[in-house]
Design an enzyme around this catalytic site. Sequence first.
Site, PDB file in Angstrom:
ATOM      1  N   GLN A 135      50.203 -55.533 -13.684  1.00  0.00           N
ATOM      2  CA  GLN A 135      48.849 -55.035 -13.479  1.00  0.00           C
ATOM      3  C   GLN A 135      48.520 -55.058 -11.989  1.00  0.00           C
ATOM      4  O   GLN A 135      48.453 -56.127 -11.370  1.00  0.00           O
ATOM      5  CB  GLN A 135      47.829 -55.875 -14.247  1.00  0.00           C
ATOM      6  CG  GLN A 135      46.427 -55.266 -14.215  1.00  0.00           C
ATOM      7  CD  GLN A 135      45.415 -56.078 -15.001  1.00  0.00           C
ATOM      8  OE1 GLN A 135      44.947 -57.101 -14.532  1.00  0.00           O
ATOM      9  NE2 GLN A 135      45.084 -55.629 -16.203  1.00  0.00           N
TER      10      GLN A 135
ATOM     11  N   GLY B  10      45.944 -60.412 -27.367  1.00  0.00           N
ATOM     12  CA  GLY B  10      46.100 -61.354 -26.272  1.00  0.00           C
ATOM     13  C   GLY B  10      45.998 -62.797 -26.701  1.00  0.00           C
ATOM     14  O   GLY B  10      46.998 -63.499 -26.861  1.00  0.00           O
TER      15      GLY B  10
ATOM     16  N   TYR C 160      35.995 -55.257 -10.470  1.00  0.00           N
ATOM     17  CA  TYR C 160      36.905 -55.360  -9.343  1.00  0.00           C
ATOM     18  C   TYR C 160      36.708 -54.149  -8.430  1.00  0.00           C
ATOM     19  O   TYR C 160      35.913 -53.257  -8.715  1.00  0.00           O
ATOM     20  CB  TYR C 160      38.341 -55.506  -9.845  1.00  0.00           C
ATOM     21  CG  TYR C 160      38.548 -56.729 -10.707  1.00  0.00           C
ATOM     22  CD1 TYR C 160      38.036 -57.967 -10.327  1.00  0.00           C
ATOM     23  CD2 TYR C 160      39.234 -56.660 -11.924  1.00  0.00           C
ATOM     24  CE1 TYR C 160      38.210 -59.094 -11.123  1.00  0.00           C
ATOM     25  CE2 TYR C 160      39.415 -57.785 -12.721  1.00  0.00           C
ATOM     26  CZ  TYR C 160      38.890 -58.994 -12.314  1.00  0.00           C
ATOM     27  OH  TYR C 160      39.046 -60.115 -13.103  1.00  0.00           O
TER      28      TYR C 160
END
Length: 645
Positions: A101, A318, A170
């Site tokens: 990522q 996850g 972000y």
Amino acid sequence: MAFENVFSPIKIRGMEMKNRVIFPAMGTKMAGDDKMVTDQLINYHAARAIGGNGLNFTEVCSVYDKASPKTFLAISDDKYIPGLKRLTDAIHAGGAMAGVQLWLGGSAVLFGDPTSMVVTPSDFKVQDNYVIPGASKEVITEAIKAFGDAARRAVEAGFDALEFHAGHNYTPHSFLSKAFNKRTDEYGGSLENRARFLLECIRSIRANVPEDMPLFMRVDAFDDDLEDGLTIEDTIQFCKWAKEAGVDALDVSRGNFSSAAIKYEVPPVDLPRGFNVDNAARIKEETGMLTVAVGRINDPAQADEIIKSGKADMVVIGRAQLADPEFCNKSMNGKVEDIIRCVGCNQGCYDGFSSPEVPFITCLRNPALGREAEFTLNKTENPKKVLVVGGGVAGLQAAMELKDRGHNPILCEASSSLGGQFILAGAAPRKEEMKEAAISMGDIAKRKAVEIRLETPVTPEVIKEINPDEVIIATGAEPMKLRVPGADLPHVTNSHDILAGNSMVTGEVVVIGGGLVGLEVAEYLSGNVNKITVVEMLSEVAKDLGQLRKICVMESLYHEGIKTITDAKCTEIKEKSIVIEKDGELQELPCDSVVVAIGARSRDFTDLSNYCEDKNIPCHVIGDAVRARRALNCIEEAVNVAREI
């Protein structure tokens, strides 16, 4: 093979995944201060690859050296390639594809390393006298090139796929969202201008990788709780442009760390399973792109249905793979009942990541997380008969670990059922999965052939009869009693009896204690009584909750109209009121019923420990029997003790 839809292969450009399950980028704190891959991180990923996962993505990996915080992975220099290559080799050896990522963290880098550069579209106010300026054109140009250089390194390190992180507040997301981007040049203003930086980053990535290498992109479906935030229509239009620039698949997430919407990034048990799937489905339909569904997908049947229905092409699983690295293998082999289920508690993953005192993430259900090499099954050469006193989650965990190692545990539980306070916790609103997990834990123990004796209170005579080699005391805790006048009146009860269904309350109710249990009892009663007031001695309620669960619980209290009074101490209970001391003054709160939820105290087991001492029987005390704590601590302690015997 079970669940044939989600476990069918899929090809994206030149990469073929054996199934449609993605182990996503999640913060671990397992990278070194030097931002390098560690053996610990390799073992963590390898366990999930061996467990049957299709594609493992690294956690956020910094692309721009100036904005690369300590303890996070980096790919911003060629020196990182060898370590990343060791990671991809381990993932491949385990049978999965490997993805990285690519990340530029924006203001998030401040939380981990205040020395890192913050790349943000517009001036960012940190404190009244500290404003971080918006990125210059020079920095923007460097950052775009950094994404391309990172992509080249990813190819050299042996990754099969890349993911461009364009969500969660972000840097890329901050450029795209009008909530953060106040620029007036070509990188601000219209959606097309705000998308410019991201599209240039995507083109830079694509120019540095082979044609057959797939590029994923993580996006927020829309902006929650942000004024002037992205709409889903904005996201759809941007994704169409990103498709033209070279993105192949969309990882559709939600959340940002600038508002209460952070709860969507690591959604706790309070949010429904699959809460974001329909957004992924709409984006898939309107962009025509391959789409990944994300958000509390923790059941193989649920995952299979998402693929079968066409709502998404792949699913992120996850935290369910944190709880059980064998999740995929167990699902494929039809052993669903043996899956160790994530319960969305966030205690080990998110709270552990956020706490500076915790060295790396862990998991309430899986103490081996981050200690995979250390926790290789160590069979005993000296089998022992071990008496486990108490059938709560700590006792069950200890008994199963002992059984797996070749010992002969005998578990005695005083009540007629297993699970202890985890069962009670599951009675609280939105926490049914905890009750299900406790029941499942008991069932797994039975399938492992652990000898279980219900309705068997342990006394010194019982220990003498069983004659164990060692004893583990896991007798748990009981509600603390309120020591004030009137505490024994008939309209006064405790939180445990309410959640167990042993007590009923009516009219106006006061709950004394505003910690986790007190608030959950208040929610549990809401709608069935006239009015609820929570009284807490401390300066805030929910002090013992993690950040994300606290957000959800406080929102629920607000919507339910539950009143809280802090900095208040109950001094007396009367027939129709309680007396509290607040700000140095006494006040009376009218009420018809009182629920005491001031905590729990370890049950007395001195007769058992004294007997063991007299007879020289090694005796271990674990869980709430030591002191009342979070289940995460109790289960870890149970495993550690069982591994030492």
